[in-house]
Design a protein around this motif. Structure first.
Motif, PDB file in Angstrom:
ATOM      1  N   SER A   1       0.844  -1.206   0.000  1.00  0.00           N
ATOM      2  CA  SER A   1       0.000   0.000   0.000  1.00  0.00           C
ATOM      3  C   SER A   1       0.870   1.243   0.000  1.00  0.00           C
ATOM      4  N   PHE A   2       2.016   1.183   0.713  1.00  0.00           N
ATOM      5  CA  PHE A   2       2.923   2.329   0.650  1.00  0.00           C
ATOM      6  C   PHE A   2       3.401   2.525  -0.785  1.00  0.00           C
ATOM      7  N   SER A   3       3.834   1.440  -1.434  1.00  0.00           N
ATOM      8  CA  SER A   3       4.430   1.610  -2.761  1.00  0.00           C
ATOM      9  C   SER A   3       3.386   2.079  -3.777  1.00  0.00           C
ATOM     10  N   LYS A   4       2.153   1.592  -3.657  1.00  0.00           N
ATOM     11  CA  LYS A   4       1.126   2.046  -4.600  1.00  0.00           C
ATOM     12  C   LYS A   4       0.814   3.530  -4.379  1.00  0.00           C
ATOM     13  N   ALA A   5       0.703   3.930  -3.114  1.00  0.00           N
ATOM     14  CA  ALA A   5       0.405   5.341  -2.825  1.00  0.00           C
ATOM     15  C   ALA A   5       1.575   6.223  -3.286  1.00  0.00           C
ATOM     16  N   PHE A   6       2.798   5.725  -3.099  1.00  0.00           N
ATOM     17  CA  PHE A   6       3.991   6.463  -3.547  1.00  0.00           C
ATOM     18  C   PHE A   6       3.930   6.680  -5.064  1.00  0.00           C
ATOM     19  N   MET A   7       3.596   5.612  -5.787  1.00  0.00           N
ATOM     20  CA  MET A   7       3.528   5.737  -7.255  1.00  0.00           C
ATOM     21  C   MET A   7       2.443   6.732  -7.666  1.00  0.00           C
ATOM     22  N   LYS A   8       1.349   6.693  -6.949  1.00  0.00           N
ATOM     23  CA  LYS A   8       0.254   7.601  -7.268  1.00  0.00           C
ATOM     24  C   LYS A   8       0.708   9.056  -7.036  1.00  0.00           C
ATOM     25  N   ARG A   9       1.378   9.278  -5.900  1.00  0.00           N
ATOM     26  CA  ARG A   9       1.831  10.642  -5.580  1.00  0.00           C
ATOM     27  C   ARG A   9       2.785  11.183  -6.639  1.00  0.00           C
ATOM     28  N   HIS A  10       3.551  10.277  -7.242  1.00  0.00           N
ATOM     29  CA  HIS A  10       4.586  10.750  -8.167  1.00  0.00           C
ATOM     30  C   HIS A  10       4.281  10.420  -9.627  1.00  0.00           C
ATOM     31  N   ASN A  11       3.016  10.102  -9.880  1.00  0.00           N
ATOM     32  CA  ASN A  11       2.599   9.856 -11.268  1.00  0.00           C
ATOM     33  C   ASN A  11       3.396   8.777 -11.972  1.00  0.00           C
ATOM     34  N   ILE A  12       3.691   7.740 -11.266  1.00  0.00           N
ATOM     35  CA  ILE A  12       4.455   6.636 -11.852  1.00  0.00           C
ATOM     36  C   ILE A  12       3.451   5.593 -12.343  1.00  0.00           C
ATOM     37  N   PRO A  13       3.546   5.200 -13.620  1.00  0.00           N
ATOM     38  CA  PRO A  13       2.507   4.313 -14.158  1.00  0.00           C
ATOM     39  C   PRO A  13       2.451   2.968 -13.431  1.00  0.00           C
ATOM     40  N   THR A  14       1.250   2.600 -13.006  1.00  0.00           N
ATOM     41  CA  THR A  14       1.042   1.325 -12.309  1.00  0.00           C
ATOM     42  C   THR A  14      -0.434   0.956 -12.439  1.00  0.00           C
ATOM     43  N   ALA A  15      -0.777  -0.286 -12.098  1.00  0.00           N
ATOM     44  CA  ALA A  15      -2.177  -0.715 -12.204  1.00  0.00           C
ATOM     45  C   ALA A  15      -3.039   0.073 -11.227  1.00  0.00           C
ATOM     46  N   LYS A  16      -4.295   0.334 -11.615  1.00  0.00           N
ATOM     47  CA  LYS A  16      -5.245   0.976 -10.684  1.00  0.00           C
ATOM     48  C   LYS A  16      -5.426   0.072  -9.475  1.00  0.00           C
ATOM     49  N   TYR A  17      -5.669   0.681  -8.308  1.00  0.00           N
ATOM     50  CA  TYR A  17      -5.729  -0.162  -7.125  1.00  0.00           C
ATOM     51  C   TYR A  17      -6.634   0.416  -6.054  1.00  0.00           C
ATOM     52  N   PHE A  18      -6.914  -0.431  -5.080  1.00  0.00           N
ATOM     53  CA  PHE A  18      -7.606   0.002  -3.874  1.00  0.00           C
ATOM     54  C   PHE A  18      -6.950  -0.723  -2.704  1.00  0.00           C
ATOM     55  N   SER A  19      -6.711   0.029  -1.642  1.00  0.00           N
ATOM     56  CA  SER A  19      -6.052  -0.554  -0.481  1.00  0.00           C
ATOM     57  C   SER A  19      -7.113  -0.922   0.549  1.00  0.00           C
ATOM     58  N   ALA A  20      -7.352  -2.230   0.697  1.00  0.00           N
ATOM     59  CA  ALA A  20      -8.468  -2.666   1.545  1.00  0.00           C
ATOM     60  C   ALA A  20      -8.017  -3.131   2.926  1.00  0.00           C
ATOM     61  N   THR A  21      -8.854  -2.818   3.921  1.00  0.00           N
ATOM     62  CA  THR A  21      -8.658  -3.333   5.277  1.00  0.00           C
ATOM     63  C   THR A  21     -10.035  -3.832   5.748  1.00  0.00           C
ATOM     64  N   LYS A  22     -10.079  -4.418   6.937  1.00  0.00           N
ATOM     65  CA  LYS A  22     -11.379  -4.883   7.441  1.00  0.00           C
ATOM     66  C   LYS A  22     -12.363  -3.727   7.542  1.00  0.00           C
ATOM     67  N   GLU A  23     -11.830  -2.548   7.858  1.00  0.00           N
ATOM     68  CA  GLU A  23     -12.695  -1.385   8.084  1.00  0.00           C
ATOM     69  C   GLU A  23     -13.386  -0.917   6.792  1.00  0.00           C
ATOM     70  N   ASN A  24     -12.691  -1.040   5.658  1.00  0.00           N
ATOM     71  CA  ASN A  24     -13.302  -0.510   4.417  1.00  0.00           C
ATOM     72  C   ASN A  24     -13.616  -1.634   3.425  1.00  0.00           C
ATOM     73  N   ILE A  25     -13.857  -2.831   3.944  1.00  0.00           N
ATOM     74  CA  ILE A  25     -14.014  -3.996   3.058  1.00  0.00           C
ATOM     75  C   ILE A  25     -15.150  -3.816   2.039  1.00  0.00           C
ATOM     76  N   ASN A  26     -16.193  -3.102   2.434  1.00  0.00           N
ATOM     77  CA  ASN A  26     -17.299  -2.934   1.479  1.00  0.00           C
ATOM     78  C   ASN A  26     -16.868  -2.101   0.278  1.00  0.00           C
ATOM     79  N   ASP A  27     -16.055  -1.092   0.544  1.00  0.00           N
ATOM     80  CA  ASP A  27     -15.525  -0.301  -0.577  1.00  0.00           C
ATOM     81  C   ASP A  27     -14.588  -1.161  -1.417  1.00  0.00           C
TER      82      ASP A  27
END
Ligand code: AMP
Ligand code: GLY
Length: 426
Positions: free
Chosen positions: A108-134
């Protein structure tokens, strides 16, 4: 210079072999090493999770450079430990501190890092028990196959690729409920990318960087990339589809923004970055970052690296990496991993290895080997040895590697017979 390498696989043997060619090397130690590293330096029985013990050893032997092979000690802070100790902080640790190692240690750190710096990567969602429905809502928006990744280190087993949505939902819940322990308390759900993969390596002092030879590894146990995932069954370098145009895109769209991003975020990074890249219609996307070199990629990368590796490490230590030269052999290098029958599932150890003395055309890097009580060479792991060779092209290098593989024997010897299959046809 006195150097300590941490680790015990084919990667560490290849690094030891390369460092051993440096005129600047005085003493080389490998902890714990294997029967192959013993030929390059002195194996020492240190516990690689015990940083205090490693630190004491470094002081005792006046070590100037510590090369950390595997990711776990980096993610667990070996570099931070050295830096925070005034007797150890002048030692050059090749490998990032905890903050930088998160590139590998937390998806999740690396995906968020890539997003912050516009580095091309697959679309993603970082899931935990708290946001499982999302998380489930995100899964439902994707087309299969579905990619689920445990956030933390899971011994290479934390990525699931599932064909059906129902399966993906079940696995997501099971991961969040601890399928991979703490590592999957958080799960990255990713869009599936279709393309060929290539591993790109750089060495960086945090400001400047040098690109090392790229390589392709073959992760599956079975021919034509089928069956269970392994640590890697073979590798080839260079990679034909990673032509200059493509590698320029990797440099501009991935490497430069990553190094600038680290700097901008105040993460002082020194060591290797391994970019797992996928080529989607000639554009690079980052599949993963690792904070170390790859195994078995290193077993071809070190063959092709002509420059003195210790000089590059010296560049890290003195902040003069930009002045160092990286010269690469234009020939093709291939490596075939010889493994124990049963690997990557249960396998036996302690099988006698014979025939190494007949190998003339290849460099054999040991992975899982040791000496038994009688001081004979025996198997000691799933991946036993990586047989690396040069050739003018992929078929020539492979022919040499396979010829050498045929000369080495142990009970239950297994290997893939089709390494490089997808690169030859191009
Ligand atoms: P990772 O540990 O993130 O490298 O994932 C392990 C393997 O899963 C990669 O080497 C890919 O072959 C595959 N993989 C990971 N993420 C994706 C993705 N988004 N699309 C397709 N394949 C993937
Ligand atoms: N060969 C892939 C890795 O080292 O993670």
């Amino acid at each position: 210079m006195n150097v300590l390498i941490i680790g015990s696989g084919g990667r560490e043997h290849a690094i030891a072999w390369k460092l051993n060619q440096s005129s600047q090397l005085e003493q080389l130690f490998i902890a714990p090493g294997n029967a192959g590293t013993e030929k390059e330096g002195i194996n020492v029985d240190l516990d690689i999770t015990n940083f205090e013990q490693i630190g004491d050893f470094c002081l005792e032997k006046s070590i100037e450079v510590v090369v950390v092979g595997p990711e776990a000690p980096l993610v667990n802070g070996i570099h931070d430990f050295f830096e925070s100790n005034e007797k150890l902080n002048s030692i050059c640790v090749v490998g990032p501190k905890k903050a930088g190692a998160q590139l590998e240690g937390s998806k999740s750190f690396s995906k968020a890092f890539m997003k912050r710096h516009n580095i091309p990567t697959a679309k993603y969602f970082s899931a935990t028990k708290e946001n499982i429905n999302d998380g489930i809502a995100f899964l439902m928006k994707l087309k299969g196959p579905y990619v689920l990744k445990a956030d933390g280190l899971a011994a290479g087993k934390g990525v699931l690729i599932l064909e059906r949505l129902e399966e993906a939902m079940v696995e997501l819940k099971s991961m969040l409920n601890g399928k991979f322990g703490e590592a999957s308390k958080s799960v990255v759900i990713e869009e599936f990318l279709d393309g060929k993969e290539v591993s790109v390596f750089v060495i960086t002092d945090g400001t400047s960087y040098k690109i090392l030879p790229e390589a392709k590894d073959y992760k599956r146990i079975g021919e034509k990339d089928t069956g269970l995932n392994t640590g890697g069954m073979g590798a080839v370098s260079p990679v034909t589809f990673a032509n200059k145009d493509f590698l320029d895109k990797v440099d501009n769209q991935v490497i430069i923004p990553t190094i600038k991003g680290l700097k901008k975020e105040g993460i002082d990074y020194s060591g290797f970055i391994f970019f797992g890249i996928i080529n989607v219609k000639k554009d690079p996307y980052v599949i993963e970052y690792n904070c170390r070199l790859g195994d078995p990629e290193t077993e071809v990368v070190m063959l092709r690296l002509k420059s003195d590796l210790l000089e590059l490490f010296d560049g890290l230590a003195s902040g003069t990496l930009s002045e160092r030269n990286v010269e690469i052999d234009p020939r093709t290098a291939t490596t075939i991993m010889m493994v124990s029958e049963g690997y990557p599932e249960a396998y036996e150890k302690g099988k006698s290895i014979t025939g190494l003395e007949n190998v003339v055309d290849s460099t054999v890097f040991h992975a899982g080997t040791t000496k038994n009580k009688e001081y004979n060479l025996v198997t000691n792991g799933g991946r036993v040895m990586a047989v690396s060779s040069f050739g003018k092209d992929v078929p020539t290098a492979l022919a040499k590697s396979y010829n050498s593989v045929n000369k080495i024997e142990f009970e239950g010897k297994n290997y893939r017979k089709d390494i490089g299959f997808d690169l030859i046809k191009e």
